[in-house]
Design an enzyme around this catalytic site. Structure first.
Site, PDB file in Angstrom:
ATOM      1  N   ASN A  93       0.851  -1.204   0.000  1.00 44.24           N
ATOM      2  CA  ASN A  93       0.000   0.000   0.000  1.00 44.24           C
ATOM      3  C   ASN A  93       0.881   1.246   0.000  1.00 44.24           C
ATOM      4  OD1 ASN A  93       0.553   0.771   2.855  1.00 44.24           O
ATOM      5  ND2 ASN A  93      -0.328  -1.262   3.191  1.00 44.24           N
TER       6      ASN A  93
ATOM      7  N   LYS B 263       8.956 -17.033 -11.104  1.00 41.59           N
ATOM      8  CA  LYS B 263       8.159 -15.932 -11.646  1.00 41.59           C
ATOM      9  C   LYS B 263       6.945 -16.474 -12.415  1.00 41.59           C
ATOM     10  CE  LYS B 263       8.457 -12.018 -14.717  1.00 41.59           C
ATOM     11  NZ  LYS B 263       9.108 -11.529 -15.923  1.00 41.59           N
TER      12      LYS B 263
ATOM     13  N   PRO C   4      -2.196 -12.117  10.209  1.00 38.16           N
ATOM     14  CA  PRO C   4      -2.492 -11.921  11.632  1.00 38.16           C
ATOM     15  C   PRO C   4      -2.746 -10.446  11.907  1.00 38.16           C
ATOM     16  CG  PRO C   4      -0.142 -12.336  11.269  1.00 38.16           C
ATOM     17  CD  PRO C   4      -0.836 -12.579   9.960  1.00 38.16           C
TER      18      PRO C   4
ATOM     19  N   ILE D 207      -1.873  -7.757  14.143  1.00 36.10           N
ATOM     20  CA  ILE D 207      -0.809  -7.522  15.142  1.00 36.10           C
ATOM     21  C   ILE D 207      -1.355  -6.746  16.335  1.00 36.10           C
ATOM     22  CG2 ILE D 207       1.473  -6.478  15.496  1.00 36.10           C
ATOM     23  CD1 ILE D 207       1.873  -6.801  12.406  1.00 36.10           C
TER      24      ILE D 207
HETATM   25  O1  PMT Z   1       2.892   6.036   6.624  1.00 37.81           O
HETATM   26  P1  PMT Z   1       2.277   7.367   6.193  1.00 37.81           P
HETATM   27  O2  PMT Z   1       2.426   7.601   4.713  1.00 37.81           O
HETATM   28  O3  PMT Z   1       2.825   8.505   7.019  1.00 37.81           O
HETATM   29  O4  PMT Z   1       0.697   7.274   6.451  1.00 37.81           O
HETATM   30  C1  PMT Z   1       0.207   7.168   7.747  1.00 37.81           C
HETATM   31  C2  PMT Z   1      -0.975   6.179   7.806  1.00 37.81           C
HETATM   32  C3  PMT Z   1      -2.130   6.709   7.005  1.00 37.81           C
HETATM   33  C4  PMT Z   1      -0.544   4.805   7.285  1.00 37.81           C
HETATM   34  C5  PMT Z   1      -1.318   6.054   9.348  1.00 37.81           C
HETATM   35  O5  PMT Z   1      -1.705   7.300   9.833  1.00 37.81           O
HETATM   36  C6  PMT Z   1      -2.424   5.034   9.566  1.00 37.81           C
HETATM   37  O6  PMT Z   1      -3.613   5.310   9.433  1.00 37.81           O
HETATM   38  N1  PMT Z   1      -2.031   3.768   9.921  1.00 37.81           N
HETATM   39  C7  PMT Z   1      -2.948   2.643  10.044  1.00 37.81           C
HETATM   40  C8  PMT Z   1      -3.254   2.067   8.695  1.00 37.81           C
HETATM   41  C9  PMT Z   1      -4.180   0.884   8.767  1.00 37.81           C
HETATM   42  O7  PMT Z   1      -3.800  -0.188   8.387  1.00 37.81           O
HETATM   43  O8  PMT Z   1      -5.363   1.143   9.329  1.00 37.81           O
HETATM   44  P2  PMT Z   1      -6.533   0.000   9.507  1.00 37.81           P
HETATM   45  O9  PMT Z   1      -7.740   0.818   9.871  1.00 37.81           O
HETATM   46  O10 PMT Z   1      -6.621  -0.865   8.321  1.00 37.81           O
HETATM   47  O11 PMT Z   1      -6.027  -0.839  10.745  1.00 37.81           O
HETATM   48  C10 PMT Z   1      -6.402  -0.592  12.073  1.00 37.81           C
HETATM   49  C11 PMT Z   1      -5.265  -0.841  13.025  1.00 37.81           C
HETATM   50  O12 PMT Z   1      -4.933  -2.221  13.046  1.00 37.81           O
HETATM   51  C12 PMT Z   1      -3.977  -0.095  12.716  1.00 37.81           C
HETATM   52  O13 PMT Z   1      -3.423   0.317  13.950  1.00 37.81           O
HETATM   53  C13 PMT Z   1      -3.088  -1.172  12.057  1.00 37.81           C
HETATM   54  O14 PMT Z   1      -1.716  -0.930  12.322  1.00 37.81           O
HETATM   55  C14 PMT Z   1      -3.570  -2.408  12.779  1.00 37.81           C
HETATM   56  N2  PMT Z   1      -3.456  -3.661  11.993  1.00 37.81           N
HETATM   57  C15 PMT Z   1      -4.212  -3.825  10.868  1.00 37.81           C
HETATM   58  C16 PMT Z   1      -4.146  -5.011  10.191  1.00 37.81           C
HETATM   59  C17 PMT Z   1      -3.289  -6.026  10.644  1.00 37.81           C
HETATM   60  N3  PMT Z   1      -3.198  -7.169  10.005  1.00 37.81           N
HETATM   61  N4  PMT Z   1      -2.546  -5.824  11.743  1.00 37.81           N
HETATM   62  C18 PMT Z   1      -2.610  -4.661  12.419  1.00 37.81           C
HETATM   63  O15 PMT Z   1      -1.927  -4.484  13.429  1.00 37.81           O
END
Ligand code: PMT
Length: 399
Positions: free
Chosen positions: A209, A288, A304, A306
């Site tokens: 992403n 590939k 997972p 995290i």
């Molecule tokens: O890196 P930048 O370009 O500065 O951009 C910052 C950002 C937009 C990435 C940051 O501010 C942000 O929003 N990070 C979280 C992105 C995300 O994956 O959001 P989510 O709503 O999909 O996930 C929710 C939470 O679960 C997040 O804390 C994520 O780290 C966590 N997560 C999600 C999926 C996963 N498999 N494991 C996780 O720990």
């Protein structure tokens, strides 16, 4: 909170908020500070040197080449005299001069000649505040340990509404009286995830992403500045490796989970800022993939979570998540807060390309079980400082 016997050099630059300078001098002297004032030429259009002389009890300088002023206290002597240098109001123009190290008037020369900490109280139109040049200048100054005080939000002299109002004199005096880098997180261990993860499809392709890591890296720096021992688990990013922070570089979500779990045992605070890929291909292929067919179908399996795994540990750290949303920000963020059993969640609207993923700025709405706070659009470094202070407050209250 006092400033007894502290020598404060107040630099006033040419904005409408300069009319508040005499009141600011009074508020600083009421806290016990010795105040001397330097004006730029344009500031003299907004506030009279005579009134500042009357309230500070010292002559006011604005000319680098003034023989009388130099005879009384030369500019190098004045720069050495200062314990703190406060520029209020600080215009966008002066901030740009400071960033580039110009020394074409008394105040900019003093900024170069002093080793006292410099504080800026910006005051400008909201559009000028948001301008990329201003934000880039502020980011550079933050790296040089120049402290930003404000700006406040609200109605502006020009009729616009937004960030750019100078903080009130009393707020500035209070902020100046607090230690510059309070070591509020000294002795605390913090683990932060940042950046994207990459999930391999074959030896040359992956899904990922647009996360740049800027938000997570800024948080790690802000936590370190508050005295914390920081571990940063970072996905692949193009950012310099920060100093005095334990950086663990990973690629995939599974590697990120392993690195986090290895470090989480004695950790007090965990912040999940990484944009972890929710899915990975079920079967990574070793060679590939050839484009022999017109269509290609891949099967993905869930990675997972995290953040959830950390929050569900038998003795979890104070756990802060991020929520990247494109709609229903509050509803979805609160859902994640409850479902993942978090202490706090910072939600950002990633449908706006000026903030969020891979941009210099962001805006956050932070939720915790009985409260919320909006952190307005600002450079990620400034936002990270604000968020870390909020995390520290909530963490300390719950300890
Ligand atoms: O890196 P930048 O370009 O500065 O951009 C910052 C950002 C937009 C990435 C940051 O501010 C942000 O929003 N990070 C979280 C992105 C995300 O994956 O959001 P989510 O709503 O999909 O996930 C929710 C939470 O679960 C997040 O804390 C994520 O780290 C966590 N997560 C999600 C999926 C996963 N498999 N494991 C996780 O720990």
């Amino acid at each position: 909170m006092h400033l007894k016997d502290t020598n404060i050099l107040l630099g006033v630059t040419g904005g409408i908020a300069a009319y508040k300078a005499p009141d600011l001098v009074r508020k600083l002297t009421a806290k016990g500070a010795n105040v001397r004032v330097v004006l730029t030429d344009s500031a003299t259009e907004f506030v009279s040197p005579l009134s500042l002389q009357a309230v500070s009890g010292h002559s006011v300088s604005n000319d680098l080449l003034d023989k009388d002023a130099e005879a009384a206290m030369g500019h190098i002597e004045l720069a050495k005299w200062a314990d703190k240098l406060l520029i209020a109001p600080a215009t966008a123009n002066f901030i740009a001069k400071l960033t580039h190290g110009l020394a074409d008037d008394l105040l900019s020369t003093l900024c170069l000649a002093t080793d006292a900490p410099i504080y800026l109280a910006p005051a400008m139109n909201q559009q000028m505040w948001h301008a990329k040049a201003t934000q880039a200048n502020l980011a550079t100054l933050a790296k040089r340990d120049v402290t930003l005080l404000g700006p406040a939000q609200g109605e502006q002299a020009c009729g616009d509404v937004g960030p750019g109002r100078m903080l009130e004199p009393q707020e500035l005096a209070d902020l100046l009286a607090t230690p510059s880098s309070p070591q509020l997180l000294k002795g605390e261990k913090i683990t932060i995830t940042a950046g994207p993860t990459r999930e391999e499809i074959d030896p040359v392709r992956y899904i990922s992403n647009h996360s740049s890591g800027k938000m997570g890296y800024a948080l790690a720096q802000a936590a370190k500045d508050l005295g914390a021992e920081v571990t940063l688990v970072s996905g692949p990013v193009n950012l310099p490796t920060p100093e005095n922070i334990n950086v663990i570089k990973v690629t995939s979500a599974e590697q990120m989970l392993n690195a986090v779990m290895k470090n989480i045992q004695d950790c007090n605070i965990f912040i999940g800022c990484a944009a972890v890929a929710d899915y990975r291909v079920q079967q990574k292929v070793d060679q590939k993939i050839k484009k022999s067919d017109d269509e290609l179908t891949l099967t993905f399996v869930k990675n997972p979570d995290i953040l959830k795994e950390v929050a569900n540990l038998s003795v979890p750290p104070f756990t802060v998540g991020f929520a990247a949303e494109t709609q229903n920000l509050k509803e979805y963020a609160l859902g994640k807060l409850q479902r993942k059993k978090l202490n706090m969640i910072a939600a950002n609207d990633v449908s706006d390309t000026k903030i969020g993923f891979n941009s210099e700025q962001n805006a956050l709405t932070v939720f915790w079980p009985k409260g919320e706070l909006k952190l307005e659009v600002a450079d990620k470094q400034l936002l990270a400082k604000q968020l870390m202070l909020l995390v520290e407050q909530r963490y300390t209250e719950q300890k």
